[in-house]
Design an enzyme around this catalytic site. Structure first.
Site, PDB file in Angstrom:
ATOM      1  N   ARG A   5      -3.508  -2.143  16.125  1.00  0.00           N
ATOM      2  CA  ARG A   5      -2.571  -1.245  15.460  1.00  0.00           C
ATOM      3  C   ARG A   5      -2.846  -1.177  13.967  1.00  0.00           C
ATOM      4  O   ARG A   5      -2.158  -0.436  13.260  1.00  0.00           O
ATOM      5  CB  ARG A   5      -1.155  -1.753  15.666  1.00  0.00           C
ATOM      6  N   ARG A  41       9.589   2.741  13.468  1.00  0.00           N
ATOM      7  CA  ARG A  41       8.331   2.493  14.190  1.00  0.00           C
ATOM      8  C   ARG A  41       7.371   3.654  14.003  1.00  0.00           C
ATOM      9  O   ARG A  41       6.170   3.458  13.861  1.00  0.00           O
ATOM     10  CB  ARG A  41       8.613   2.266  15.686  1.00  0.00           C
ATOM     11  N   ARG A  50      14.109   6.974  26.750  1.00  0.00           N
ATOM     12  CA  ARG A  50      13.306   6.157  27.668  1.00  0.00           C
ATOM     13  C   ARG A  50      14.146   5.006  28.221  1.00  0.00           C
ATOM     14  O   ARG A  50      14.920   4.379  27.499  1.00  0.00           O
ATOM     15  CB  ARG A  50      12.103   5.609  26.891  1.00  0.00           C
ATOM     16  N   ARG A 101      15.217  -0.363  25.757  1.00  0.00           N
ATOM     17  CA  ARG A 101      14.588  -1.303  24.822  1.00  0.00           C
ATOM     18  C   ARG A 101      15.321  -1.281  23.488  1.00  0.00           C
ATOM     19  O   ARG A 101      15.608  -0.224  22.947  1.00  0.00           O
ATOM     20  CB  ARG A 101      13.139  -0.902  24.592  1.00  0.00           C
ATOM     21  N   LYS A 107       1.435   5.799  26.247  1.00  0.00           N
ATOM     22  CA  LYS A 107       0.374   4.782  26.349  1.00  0.00           C
ATOM     23  C   LYS A 107       0.598   3.805  27.488  1.00  0.00           C
ATOM     24  O   LYS A 107      -0.294   3.570  28.287  1.00  0.00           O
ATOM     25  CB  LYS A 107       0.351   3.923  25.081  1.00  0.00           C
TER      26      LYS A 107
HETATM   27  P1  AMP Z   1       4.936  -1.603  22.077  1.00  0.00           P
HETATM   28  O1  AMP Z   1       5.524  -2.040  23.370  1.00  0.00           O
HETATM   29  O2  AMP Z   1       3.433  -1.504  22.128  1.00  0.00           O
HETATM   30  O3  AMP Z   1       5.561  -0.360  21.529  1.00  0.00           O
HETATM   31  O4  AMP Z   1       5.253  -2.769  21.012  1.00  0.00           O
HETATM   32  C1  AMP Z   1       6.577  -3.129  20.672  1.00  0.00           C
HETATM   33  C2  AMP Z   1       6.619  -3.878  19.333  1.00  0.00           C
HETATM   34  O5  AMP Z   1       5.832  -5.074  19.420  1.00  0.00           O
HETATM   35  C3  AMP Z   1       6.018  -3.127  18.157  1.00  0.00           C
HETATM   36  O6  AMP Z   1       6.947  -2.240  17.554  1.00  0.00           O
HETATM   37  C4  AMP Z   1       5.639  -4.273  17.227  1.00  0.00           C
HETATM   38  O7  AMP Z   1       6.774  -4.820  16.563  1.00  0.00           O
HETATM   39  C5  AMP Z   1       5.131  -5.316  18.205  1.00  0.00           C
HETATM   40  N1  AMP Z   1       3.667  -5.149  18.465  1.00  0.00           N
HETATM   41  C6  AMP Z   1       3.071  -4.808  19.642  1.00  0.00           C
HETATM   42  N2  AMP Z   1       1.736  -4.741  19.512  1.00  0.00           N
HETATM   43  C7  AMP Z   1       1.470  -5.039  18.210  1.00  0.00           C
HETATM   44  C8  AMP Z   1       0.284  -5.099  17.429  1.00  0.00           C
HETATM   45  N3  AMP Z   1      -0.929  -4.846  17.956  1.00  0.00           N
HETATM   46  N4  AMP Z   1       0.403  -5.435  16.116  1.00  0.00           N
HETATM   47  C9  AMP Z   1       1.588  -5.698  15.551  1.00  0.00           C
HETATM   48  N5  AMP Z   1       2.749  -5.631  16.230  1.00  0.00           N
HETATM   49  C10 AMP Z   1       2.709  -5.311  17.536  1.00  0.00           C
END
Ligand code: AMP
Length: 209
Positions: free
Chosen positions: A89, A165, A128, A154, A14
């Site tokens: 999400r 996750r 990654r 990360r 993404k």
């Molecule tokens: P990502 O970089 O999109 O994988 O997001 C990393 C982490 O940020 C996720 O595992 C969540 O803990 C938090 N996060 C990001 N976007 C959201 C969202 N829309 N709703 C809830 N938590 C989020």
């Protein structure tokens, strides 16, 4: 076709695709994960609250991310469109987004889901790495970084957290697919293959290539 949501499990590509697409379409990428990580490294109260959830592979509460997206999408550069990466999400987040856009007399144009089997998602996340200086995302096996990269792994890309996750995704985010399907907005794209191939599939699905 400029108000776009990009959906996909963690490590589905993404973020990589959103970065390429925003350049191609001339609209900003809005990533709640990036915004939360920025808040965290700036040490803000919001960042500290979010870290409690992020470090455990859990979703941050809906109202926190809805607030962030409400503010960011109201910025002038997002008036002509945007690519949402990692938001919504949950179904309540999707409903809040629709309400927010409705108030501004607009609506989403398309929702793209990047499909990838779970084994591949797991391998992608665990291998990654991000270059701290450029933000560029690499994969130790499929897209190795140059020798001078300053690599970061990360914290939430470690084995156990990735599993959590992916489970959170199955439990909460997968419900968005029938939600957007019913609204006639959903387009599914195969996420297996080189990033450039996936970009072409997405542009085709958007009807822009
Ligand atoms: P990502 O970089 O999109 O994988 O997001 C990393 C982490 O940020 C996720 O595992 C969540 O803990 C938090 N996060 C990001 N976007 C959201 C969202 N829309 N709703 C809830 N938590 C989020």
């Amino acid at each position: 076709m400029k108000k776009i949501v990009l959906l996909g499990a963690p490590a589905s590509g993404k973020g990589t695709q959103a970065a390429v697409l925003c350049g191609r379409l001339g609209i900003p990428k809005i990533s709640t994960g990036d915004m939360l990580r920025a808040a965290l490294s700036a040490g803000t109260a919001l960042g500290k609250e979010a870290e409690r959830y992020m470090s455990q592979g859990k979703l941050v509460p809906d109202e926190v991310v809805i607030g962030l997206v409400g503010e960011r999408t109201a910025q002038p550069d997002a008036a002509a469109g945007f690519i949402l990466d990692g938001f919504p999400r949950t179904v309540p987040q999707a409903e809040a987004l629709a309400g927010l856009l409705r108030d501004r007399k607009t609506a989403l144009d398309a929702v793209i889901q990047i499909d990838l089997p779970r084994e591949l998602l797991f391998e992608r996340a665990v291998l990654r790495r991000t270059d701290k200086r450029t933000g560029h995302i690499y994969h130790l096996k499929y897209n190795p970084p140059p020798p001078d990269a300053e690599l970061e792994h990360r914290a939430d890309d470690r084995d156990e957290t990735v599993k959590k996750r992916l489970d959170e995704y199955d439990a909460l985010t997968a419900a968005l697919l029938p939600h957007y399907e019913k609204l006639g907005l959903l387009r599914r794209v195969d996420g297996v293959g080189a990033p450039t191939e996936v970009t072409t599939r997405i542009l085709n699905a958007l009807g822009t290539e």
